[in-house]
Design a protein around this motif. Structure first.
Motif, short mmCIF file in Angstrom:
data_model
loop_
_atom_site.label_atom_id
_atom_site.label_comp_id
_atom_site.label_asym_id
_atom_site.label_seq_id
_atom_site.Cartn_x
_atom_site.Cartn_y
_atom_site.Cartn_z
N ALA A 47 3.66 44.21 16.96
CA ALA A 47 4.06 42.80 17.05
C ALA A 47 2.85 41.88 17.12
CB ALA A 47 4.95 42.59 18.28
N ILE A 48 1.86 42.24 17.93
CA ILE A 48 0.71 41.34 18.08
C ILE A 48 -0.20 41.38 16.85
CG2 ILE A 48 0.79 41.41 20.59
CD1 ILE A 48 -1.55 43.29 20.60
N VAL A 49 -0.22 42.52 16.14
CA VAL A 49 -0.98 42.56 14.88
C VAL A 49 -0.41 41.53 13.91
CG1 VAL A 49 -1.43 43.93 12.81
CG2 VAL A 49 -1.83 44.92 15.06
N LEU A 50 0.91 41.50 13.78
CA LEU A 50 1.55 40.54 12.88
C LEU A 50 1.33 39.10 13.34
CD1 LEU A 50 4.95 42.36 12.21
CD2 LEU A 50 3.00 42.14 10.65
N LEU A 51 1.39 38.89 14.65
CA LEU A 51 1.21 37.55 15.19
C LEU A 51 -0.22 37.05 15.00
CD1 LEU A 51 3.23 37.88 18.51
CD2 LEU A 51 3.78 36.35 16.62
N ILE A 52 -1.20 37.90 15.33
CA ILE A 52 -2.60 37.47 15.30
C ILE A 52 -3.14 37.39 13.88
CG2 ILE A 52 -4.94 38.09 16.03
CD1 ILE A 52 -3.67 39.40 18.52
N ALA A 53 -2.69 38.31 13.00
CA ALA A 53 -3.22 38.34 11.64
C ALA A 53 -2.77 37.13 10.82
CB ALA A 53 -2.79 39.62 10.94
N THR A 54 -1.65 36.51 11.22
CA THR A 54 -1.19 35.32 10.50
C THR A 54 -2.19 34.19 10.70
OG1 THR A 54 1.10 35.96 10.91
CG2 THR A 54 0.70 33.68 10.26
N PRO A 55 -2.74 33.63 9.61
CA PRO A 55 -3.76 32.58 9.76
C PRO A 55 -3.28 31.40 10.58
CG PRO A 55 -3.68 33.37 7.50
CD PRO A 55 -2.50 33.98 8.21
N GLY A 56 -4.08 31.02 11.55
CA GLY A 56 -3.79 29.88 12.40
C GLY A 56 -5.09 29.15 12.69
N PRO A 57 -5.10 28.22 13.65
CA PRO A 57 -6.32 27.46 13.93
C PRO A 57 -7.52 28.32 14.27
CG PRO A 57 -4.42 26.48 15.02
CD PRO A 57 -3.95 27.78 14.46
N VAL A 58 -7.34 29.32 15.13
CA VAL A 58 -8.47 30.17 15.53
C VAL A 58 -9.02 30.95 14.33
CG1 VAL A 58 -9.16 32.18 16.89
CG2 VAL A 58 -7.79 30.38 17.94
N VAL A 59 -8.12 31.55 13.55
CA VAL A 59 -8.56 32.30 12.37
C VAL A 59 -9.33 31.40 11.41
CG1 VAL A 59 -7.77 33.50 10.29
CG2 VAL A 59 -6.76 34.05 12.50
N MET A 60 -8.81 30.20 11.16
CA MET A 60 -9.47 29.30 10.22
C MET A 60 -10.83 28.84 10.75
SD MET A 60 -7.35 29.57 7.89
CE MET A 60 -8.25 28.58 6.71
N LEU A 61 -10.94 28.64 12.06
CA LEU A 61 -12.23 28.25 12.64
C LEU A 61 -13.24 29.39 12.52
CD1 LEU A 61 -13.93 26.18 14.25
CD2 LEU A 61 -13.11 27.29 16.33
N VAL A 62 -12.80 30.61 12.85
CA VAL A 62 -13.68 31.77 12.76
C VAL A 62 -14.14 31.98 11.32
CG1 VAL A 62 -13.77 34.29 12.96
CG2 VAL A 62 -12.76 32.94 14.80
N VAL A 63 -13.21 31.90 10.39
CA VAL A 63 -13.54 32.07 8.96
C VAL A 63 -14.52 30.99 8.51
CG1 VAL A 63 -12.59 31.87 6.63
CG2 VAL A 63 -11.43 33.29 8.32
N GLY A 64 -14.27 29.74 8.89
CA GLY A 64 -15.16 28.65 8.50
C GLY A 64 -16.55 28.82 9.05
N ASN A 65 -16.67 29.18 10.33
CA ASN A 65 -17.99 29.35 10.93
C ASN A 65 -18.72 30.56 10.35
OD1 ASN A 65 -17.95 27.12 12.55
ND2 ASN A 65 -17.40 28.18 14.43
N ALA A 66 -17.98 31.65 10.10
CA ALA A 66 -18.61 32.84 9.52
C ALA A 66 -19.09 32.57 8.11
CB ALA A 66 -17.61 34.00 9.51
N ALA A 67 -18.32 31.83 7.34
CA ALA A 67 -18.69 31.55 5.96
C ALA A 67 -19.88 30.61 5.88
CB ALA A 67 -17.50 30.94 5.21
N ARG A 68 -19.90 29.61 6.73
CA ARG A 68 -20.93 28.58 6.62
C ARG A 68 -22.15 28.86 7.49
NH1 ARG A 68 -22.75 25.46 2.80
NH2 ARG A 68 -23.59 23.47 3.53
#
Length: 210
Positions: free
Chosen positions: A14-35
């Protein structure tokens, strides 16, 4: 003390499905990692995990009836969180615009950024109503052991492990050469997504309070 493995596996799924869905935290982490690089991505993830621990701790206290949180307080904190996320997103978009404008003197300079760990923490905790989610979610799996306190510790630990693992996977994906070449657009899209979520959250909170 026996461990209910089937229930624990259901919780993890259940939490894998919940956390893997892109949300604010995921987008922030992705943005900081990319840039800003892998290290900054991981620091952002650490901050987000710290926020999760705070929310889980408050939810645990509510489950045991130690503290009560009013709807008005949650709404007020949510407004502050949405404002913070909006400012963070706008500053990121402005920085990307400046760095992409080669004709503007000093365009290469980027505005001072809040440390990645704090960004992750504040975005992670920006929606205090997540406390209510944990209050409703955890009791469904409290039977993983016969001791509710031990169960809550196991559930919280599994949440943090799964959360950090999934965020690490997003960070690794961002460093793939094909994706890395699009780092500026990833940062822009991530910031834009954060801004949309913040505005939507703010509108929903204000409308709900009317």
């Amino acid at each position: 003390m026996n461990l209910h493995y089937t229930l624990l596996l259901a919780y993890v799924a259940a939490i894998v499905l919940l956390i893997a869905t892109p949300g604010p935290v995921v987008m922030l982490v992705v943005g900081n990692a990319a840039r800003r690089g892998v290290q900054q991505g991981f620091l952002t993830a650490v901050g987000a995990n710290a926020a999760s621990l705070v929310l889980i701790a408050v939810a645990t206290l509510m489950v045991f009836g130690v503290v009560l949180v009013s709807d008005r307080l949650l709404a007020g904190l949510q407004v502050l969180g949405c404002v913070f996320v909006s400012i963070l997103a706008i500053r990121t978009l402005y920085g990307e615009w400046r760095s992409g404008d080669k004709t503007t003197p000093g365009a290469a300079a980027t505005p001072q950024r809040l440390p990645a760990t704090f960004q992750g923490f504040f975005v992670g905790i920006a929606n205090p109503k997540d406390v209510l989610f944990f209050v409703a979610f955890f009791p469904q799996f409290i039977g993983v052991t016969s001791d509710s306190r031990v169960s809550l510790l196991i559930l919280a630990a599994m949440w943090i492990i799964v959360d950090f693992t999934i965020l690490s996977s997003y960070i690794a994906a961002c460093r793939h050469p094909l994706i890395h070449r699009q780092q500026r657009w990833i940062s822009i899209l991530s910031a834009g997504f954060l801004l949309v979520l913040a505005v939507a959250g703010l509108a929903g909170t204000v409308q709900g309070g009317v």
